[in-house]
Design a protein around this motif. Structure first.
Motif, short mmCIF file in Angstrom:
data_model
loop_
_atom_site.label_atom_id
_atom_site.label_comp_id
_atom_site.label_asym_id
_atom_site.label_seq_id
_atom_site.Cartn_x
_atom_site.Cartn_y
_atom_site.Cartn_z
N TYR A 154 -109.68 -58.08 38.17
CA TYR A 154 -108.59 -57.56 37.02
C TYR A 154 -108.35 -58.52 36.04
CZ TYR A 154 -108.49 -54.82 41.36
OH TYR A 154 -108.73 -54.25 42.53
N ALA A 155 -108.19 -59.84 36.18
CA ALA A 155 -107.78 -60.75 35.26
C ALA A 155 -109.31 -60.64 34.28
CB ALA A 155 -107.64 -62.04 35.57
N ARG A 156 -110.34 -60.99 34.79
CA ARG A 156 -111.38 -60.75 33.78
C ARG A 156 -111.32 -59.50 33.14
NH1 ARG A 156 -114.47 -63.85 30.98
NH2 ARG A 156 -114.72 -65.19 32.81
N GLN A 157 -111.17 -58.44 33.72
CA GLN A 157 -111.35 -56.96 33.07
C GLN A 157 -110.40 -56.91 32.05
OE1 GLN A 157 -110.76 -54.75 36.72
NE2 GLN A 157 -112.95 -54.12 36.60
N LEU A 158 -109.35 -57.36 32.27
CA LEU A 158 -108.03 -57.57 31.38
C LEU A 158 -108.54 -58.40 30.11
CD1 LEU A 158 -104.68 -57.14 33.26
CD2 LEU A 158 -105.56 -55.73 31.18
N TYR A 159 -109.00 -59.49 30.51
CA TYR A 159 -109.33 -60.60 29.42
C TYR A 159 -110.39 -59.86 28.54
CZ TYR A 159 -111.45 -64.69 27.25
OH TYR A 159 -111.99 -65.59 26.47
N THR A 201 -108.09 -69.17 38.26
CA THR A 201 -108.25 -67.98 37.35
C THR A 201 -108.37 -68.48 36.24
OG1 THR A 201 -107.06 -66.73 38.89
CG2 THR A 201 -107.41 -65.95 36.79
N ALA A 202 -107.61 -69.49 35.44
CA ALA A 202 -107.65 -69.72 34.32
C ALA A 202 -109.01 -70.66 34.16
CB ALA A 202 -106.46 -71.04 34.01
N GLY A 254 -92.33 -55.23 38.13
CA GLY A 254 -93.18 -55.72 39.26
C GLY A 254 -94.79 -55.43 39.20
N CYS A 255 -95.24 -55.20 38.01
CA CYS A 255 -96.51 -54.75 37.35
C CYS A 255 -97.48 -55.82 37.66
CB CYS A 255 -96.68 -54.26 36.03
SG CYS A 255 -98.02 -53.24 35.76
N SER A 256 -98.63 -55.61 38.56
CA SER A 256 -99.70 -56.65 38.70
C SER A 256 -100.80 -56.63 37.72
CB SER A 256 -100.31 -56.20 40.23
OG SER A 256 -101.04 -55.02 40.26
N LEU A 257 -101.69 -57.58 37.61
CA LEU A 257 -102.77 -57.44 36.90
C LEU A 257 -103.75 -56.22 37.18
CD1 LEU A 257 -104.02 -61.10 37.49
CD2 LEU A 257 -103.24 -60.14 35.30
N THR A 276 -106.23 -61.33 44.76
CA THR A 276 -105.47 -60.15 44.04
C THR A 276 -105.85 -60.43 42.35
OG1 THR A 276 -103.46 -61.39 43.75
CG2 THR A 276 -104.18 -59.90 45.78
N TYR A 277 -106.33 -61.44 42.01
CA TYR A 277 -106.47 -61.70 40.63
C TYR A 277 -107.84 -61.24 40.05
CZ TYR A 277 -102.80 -65.23 40.52
OH TYR A 277 -101.56 -65.73 40.77
N GLN A 278 -108.83 -61.12 40.79
CA GLN A 278 -110.13 -60.78 40.22
C GLN A 278 -110.84 -59.44 41.01
OE1 GLN A 278 -111.44 -61.68 37.63
NE2 GLN A 278 -110.74 -63.90 37.48
#
Length: 313
Positions: free
Chosen positions: A135-140, A193-194, A75-78, A131-133
């Protein structure tokens, strides 16, 4: 002094540059020789486990050496993946920073060189773009700092089954109303997001919907089964379902899982990953998980190839 090249030579140079750019973008066939080992690292949850379950078998049969690394939590989210990474960077001794069998994301990513690294949103939040940002950018950025040569891609997850009792969050307190609604909104969020990150998308969610929405191949709830009073060990007809669906547990309790992929869904996901990663048609592959009927397996191969082909256009 300027050197003048013959017109023919300029044309050849232009063709070479164009082909090189095309290959590097991943839009052509495989970006590496078939004998080279592809090292893929998955940052995800149970959905990445589902989608890549049969990828090793398919890759081996297709003659593509493959190594898979994993940082997966149920269940882990970005946001949660990033929170764990940030905790480790703040204090390497903080247990919250090493949730992957007592290892941190940095430690796992540093175990060798990875060619391709995937990230994804958890399914419940997948239709909600908020819910994507960031965090998606930080992980990237985090991943690229550790593995600068790796390609980062998004794994597009799938919608819940058509008879689910609820769907993913579209915005705080608001939820998708159907399988189609969840697929459309999650697809939009993934692609937005992509585009923001400048990365490619593994279109597993699109492949699931292509099957589910097909009048001939999509799952339809059994109209003759008494769902209000099920009797062990009988089960409804769930032909062509890509989700686990109804089942009896080992202690003879009635269960229902409209979220996770069953064997057919895991097979479809793996076919999409195979086609995406290697630029290779799955049609020549003969491996099929035992519970999946041959006629359905043949259709899933077609869907996987068509779905990846459409994304590349």
């Amino acid at each position: 002094m300027h050197v003048l090249f013959p017109k023919r030579l300029w044309v050849l140079v232009l063709i070479f540059v164009t082909q090189l750019s095309y290959a590097q973008s991943g839009q052509g066939t495989s970006r590496r020789a078939q004998t080279d080992t592809l090292r893929v690292f998955l940052i995800g949850n149970s959905f990445s486990q589902n989608a890549a379950r049969y990828l090793p078998q398919l890759a081996a049969q297709g003659g593509h050496p493959l190594v898979i690394g994993r940082a997966e939590l149920g269940g882990c989210s970005l946001e949660r993946h990033w929170t764990h990474a940030a905790a480790f960077e703040a204090n390497p001794n903080d247990p919250n920073g090493s949730p992957y069998k007592d290892k941190s994301l940095r430690q796992l990513l540093s175990e060798g060189t990875w060619d391709l690294i995937t990230i994804q949103q958890n399914s419940m939040n997948s239709p909600d773009p908020g819910t994507y940002q960031p965090y998606a950018r930080q992980l990237y950025d985090y991943v690229k700092a550790i593995q600068p040569q790796a390609e980062v891609v998004l794994h597009q997850t799938w919608a819940y089954r058509s008879d689910a009792d609820g769907y993913g969050q579209v915005s705080p307190g608001t939820f998708a109303q159907s399988e189609r609604d969840m697929w459309e909104k999650s697809r939009a969020a993934y692609h937005a997001t992509a585009q923001n990150l400048g990365v490619r998308v593994i279109p597993v969610g699109d492949a699931f919907w292509a099957v589910s929405s097909d009048p001939a191949w999509g799952y339809r709830q059994d109209p003759n089964y008494d769902f209000k009073a099920p009797k062990y060990p009988s089960l409804p007809n769930q032909a062509n379902s890509l989700h686990v669906g109804y089942r009896w547990t080992n202690d003879q309790k009635w269960g229902f899982d409209s979220h996770h992929a069953n064997e057919a869904g895991c097979y479809l996901g793996s076919l999409v990953w195979y086609t995406f990663l290697f630029g290779d048609s799955p049609q020549k592959l003969t491996f099929v998980p035992e519970p999946v009927p041959a006629v359905l397996a043949a259709q899933l191969k077609k869907v996987a190839e068509q779905t990846v082909s459409q994304v590349r256009k």
